[in-house]
Design a protein around this motif. Structure first.
Motif, PDB file in Angstrom:
ATOM      1  N   VAL A   5     -13.767  -5.549  -6.883  1.00 42.61           N
ATOM      2  CA  VAL A   5     -13.803  -4.489  -5.874  1.00 42.61           C
ATOM      3  C   VAL A   5     -12.404  -4.337  -5.288  1.00 42.61           C
ATOM      4  O   VAL A   5     -11.826  -5.306  -4.782  1.00 42.61           O
ATOM      5  CB  VAL A   5     -14.813  -4.803  -4.762  1.00 42.61           C
ATOM      6  CG1 VAL A   5     -14.746  -3.743  -3.664  1.00 42.61           C
ATOM      7  CG2 VAL A   5     -16.220  -4.881  -5.332  1.00 42.61           C
ATOM      8  N   ILE A   6     -11.858  -3.126  -5.359  1.00 44.50           N
ATOM      9  CA  ILE A   6     -10.518  -2.848  -4.864  1.00 44.50           C
ATOM     10  C   ILE A   6     -10.635  -2.034  -3.581  1.00 44.50           C
ATOM     11  O   ILE A   6     -11.210  -0.940  -3.584  1.00 44.50           O
ATOM     12  CB  ILE A   6      -9.687  -2.077  -5.899  1.00 44.50           C
ATOM     13  CG1 ILE A   6      -9.573  -2.897  -7.186  1.00 44.50           C
ATOM     14  CG2 ILE A   6      -8.309  -1.747  -5.360  1.00 44.50           C
ATOM     15  CD1 ILE A   6      -9.586  -2.058  -8.422  1.00 44.50           C
ATOM     16  N   GLN A   7     -10.102  -2.567  -2.475  1.00 44.73           N
ATOM     17  CA  GLN A   7     -10.109  -1.908  -1.176  1.00 44.73           C
ATOM     18  C   GLN A   7      -8.707  -1.379  -0.891  1.00 44.73           C
ATOM     19  O   GLN A   7      -7.728  -2.119  -0.916  1.00 44.73           O
ATOM     20  CB  GLN A   7     -10.528  -2.888  -0.080  1.00 44.73           C
ATOM     21  CG  GLN A   7     -10.379  -2.366   1.332  1.00 44.73           C
ATOM     22  CD  GLN A   7     -11.475  -1.400   1.732  1.00 44.73           C
ATOM     23  OE1 GLN A   7     -12.624  -1.576   1.329  1.00 44.73           O
ATOM     24  NE2 GLN A   7     -11.144  -0.389   2.521  1.00 44.73           N
ATOM     25  N   MET A   8      -8.596  -0.079  -0.603  1.00 43.11           N
ATOM     26  CA  MET A   8      -7.294   0.550  -0.360  1.00 43.11           C
ATOM     27  C   MET A   8      -7.054   0.671   1.143  1.00 43.11           C
ATOM     28  O   MET A   8      -7.880   1.228   1.861  1.00 43.11           O
ATOM     29  CB  MET A   8      -7.277   1.935  -0.990  1.00 43.11           C
ATOM     30  CG  MET A   8      -7.886   1.965  -2.393  1.00 43.11           C
ATOM     31  SD  MET A   8      -6.713   1.539  -3.633  1.00 43.11           S
ATOM     32  CE  MET A   8      -5.990   3.143  -3.865  1.00 43.11           C
ATOM     33  N   HIS A   9      -5.910   0.173   1.612  1.00 42.72           N
ATOM     34  CA  HIS A   9      -5.625   0.197   3.048  1.00 42.72           C
ATOM     35  C   HIS A   9      -5.244   1.598   3.521  1.00 42.72           C
ATOM     36  O   HIS A   9      -4.855   2.471   2.743  1.00 42.72           O
ATOM     37  CB  HIS A   9      -4.507  -0.801   3.387  1.00 42.72           C
ATOM     38  CG  HIS A   9      -3.162  -0.445   2.817  1.00 42.72           C
ATOM     39  ND1 HIS A   9      -2.360   0.537   3.348  1.00 42.72           N
ATOM     40  CD2 HIS A   9      -2.470  -0.955   1.759  1.00 42.72           C
ATOM     41  CE1 HIS A   9      -1.238   0.613   2.665  1.00 42.72           C
ATOM     42  NE2 HIS A   9      -1.278  -0.271   1.682  1.00 42.72           N
ATOM     43  N   GLY A  10      -5.335   1.818   4.833  1.00 36.04           N
ATOM     44  CA  GLY A  10      -4.986   3.092   5.429  1.00 36.04           C
ATOM     45  C   GLY A  10      -3.532   3.159   5.832  1.00 36.04           C
ATOM     46  O   GLY A  10      -2.742   2.233   5.595  1.00 36.04           O
ATOM     47  N   TYR A  11      -3.179   4.273   6.478  1.00 33.84           N
ATOM     48  CA  TYR A  11      -1.802   4.506   6.920  1.00 33.84           C
ATOM     49  C   TYR A  11      -1.414   3.506   8.004  1.00 33.84           C
ATOM     50  O   TYR A  11      -2.212   3.155   8.860  1.00 33.84           O
ATOM     51  CB  TYR A  11      -1.658   5.926   7.449  1.00 33.84           C
ATOM     52  CG  TYR A  11      -0.252   6.298   7.846  1.00 33.84           C
ATOM     53  CD1 TYR A  11       0.621   6.851   6.918  1.00 33.84           C
ATOM     54  CD2 TYR A  11       0.204   6.102   9.145  1.00 33.84           C
ATOM     55  CE1 TYR A  11       1.922   7.191   7.276  1.00 33.84           C
ATOM     56  CE2 TYR A  11       1.489   6.434   9.514  1.00 33.84           C
ATOM     57  CZ  TYR A  11       2.351   6.979   8.574  1.00 33.84           C
ATOM     58  OH  TYR A  11       3.623   7.304   8.933  1.00 33.84           O
ATOM     59  N   ASN A  12      -0.159   3.070   7.963  1.00 33.25           N
ATOM     60  CA  ASN A  12       0.365   2.153   8.964  1.00 33.25           C
ATOM     61  C   ASN A  12       1.708   2.657   9.465  1.00 33.25           C
ATOM     62  O   ASN A  12       2.300   3.571   8.879  1.00 33.25           O
ATOM     63  CB  ASN A  12       0.508   0.752   8.362  1.00 33.25           C
ATOM     64  CG  ASN A  12      -0.835   0.055   8.264  1.00 33.25           C
ATOM     65  OD1 ASN A  12      -1.282  -0.590   9.185  1.00 33.25           O
ATOM     66  ND2 ASN A  12      -1.495   0.230   7.124  1.00 33.25           N
ATOM     67  N   PRO A  13       2.221   2.073  10.540  1.00 32.45           N
ATOM     68  CA  PRO A  13       3.537   2.503  11.044  1.00 32.45           C
ATOM     69  C   PRO A  13       4.621   2.330   9.993  1.00 32.45           C
ATOM     70  O   PRO A  13       4.360   1.909   8.872  1.00 32.45           O
ATOM     71  CB  PRO A  13       3.755   1.577  12.246  1.00 32.45           C
ATOM     72  CG  PRO A  13       2.391   1.159  12.667  1.00 32.45           C
ATOM     73  CD  PRO A  13       1.589   1.065  11.389  1.00 32.45           C
ATOM     74  N   ALA A  14       5.832   2.642  10.393  1.00 30.30           N
ATOM     75  CA  ALA A  14       6.958   2.615   9.445  1.00 30.30           C
ATOM     76  C   ALA A  14       6.934   1.350   8.606  1.00 30.30           C
ATOM     77  O   ALA A  14       6.712   0.253   9.113  1.00 30.30           O
ATOM     78  CB  ALA A  14       8.268   2.708  10.213  1.00 30.30           C
ATOM     79  N   ASN A  15       7.173   1.516   7.309  1.00 29.45           N
ATOM     80  CA  ASN A  15       7.069   0.397   6.383  1.00 29.45           C
ATOM     81  C   ASN A  15       8.022  -0.735   6.757  1.00 29.45           C
ATOM     82  O   ASN A  15       9.231  -0.529   6.840  1.00 29.45           O
ATOM     83  CB  ASN A  15       7.394   0.857   4.962  1.00 29.45           C
ATOM     84  CG  ASN A  15       6.389   1.850   4.444  1.00 29.45           C
ATOM     85  OD1 ASN A  15       5.259   1.880   4.909  1.00 29.45           O
ATOM     86  ND2 ASN A  15       6.799   2.677   3.501  1.00 29.45           N
TER      87      ASN A  15
END
Length: 256
Positions: A5-15
């Protein structure tokens, strides 16, 4: 062999600095490693190169992570599942539509957008062929034809202020009209937040009931990207025009 199962993370502050970004021990201290019904799966969260919607290098990151999991563990190729929320929802669509033959099922959560949901019928009618092509390339579902053989479970809260619920509604209606294997669950009063379906409850149980169709008789492709104009046993070698989508509807008939 084990399901993946692959879970994709959401948007985060500047890398931040790439090395040790979001190390698992600091990201999820005390995480519950067992799912509700103790399903045993390999669970993975690829980096995706930060905040780039899992396109380009982000897409490659996820594919490399899957390949590494298969190298290190006994992964069941017919039970690889993809899900994610917010930007991870976009990523679920983006990666699955470009590599449909890898997955047994997908579950995008409040992710994806399309210009049809943002423009009036009058404005849509005024688009030139070039404008329509450019807008279509930016649509999350421009390549959704390729999901013909993948079960899809779309989820969204109807009070989401960050990602318009109309996008998911539009995608569900589109795929239903095509006769694809799609279901849509809308959470009343829920906003851009963790939903009960995420992180191993509803999705895991639904995933594990499904296996990949590795050799479907019917395959569809729609792509403006030659590198991603392939699915299962069908491959486009050359586009007819640089300003048009490559479209394939292929079916095995008689005795192959």
């Amino acid at each position: 062999k084990w399901p993946l199962v692959i879970q994709m993370h959401g948007y985060n502050p500047a890398n931040p600095v790439y090395v040790r970004w979001w190390a698992a021990d600091s990201r999820y201290p005390g995480i519950e490693t067992e799912f509700r019904n103790h399903q045993q799966v390999i669970y993975m969260e690829p980096h995706g190169r930060g905040n780039i919607q899992y396109m380009g290098m982000g897409d490659s990151d996820v594919l490399h992570a899957i390949a590494e999991a298969k190298r290190l563990f006994r992964v069941d190729d017919d039970r690889v599942y993809l899900t994610g929320d917010s930007m991870g929802g976009w990523g679920t669509w983006n990666i699955a539509t470009r590599h449909p033959d890898l997955f047994a099922a997908i579950a995008p959560v409040f992710g994806g957008s399309d210009y049809h949901s943002q423009m009036s019928e009058e404005d849509l009618a005024k688009l030139s062929p070039l404008d329509r092509f450019v807008n279509e390339k930016q649509s999350t579902w421009a390549m959704a034809d390729g999901l013909l053989n993948i079960p899809i479970f779309i989820q969204h809260g109807d009070a989401d202020q960050a990602v318009n619920v109309d996008y998911s509604r539009w995608a569900a209606r589109l795929l239903q009209r095509w006769g694809y294997d799609v279901r849509y669950h809308e959470f009343p009063g829920r906003s851009h937040e963790a939903l009960e379906s995420q992180n191993g409850n509803m999705n895991i149980e639904w995933f594990l009931e499904r296996r990949r169709n590795a050799n479907p008789r019917h395959v569809r492709i729609r792509s403006a990207e030659l590198r991603n104009a392939s699915a299962y046993w069908a491959h486009v070698l050359q586009p007819a025009s640089p300003l048009a989508f490559m479209a394939v509807d292929a079916e095995i008939v008689d005795r192959n």
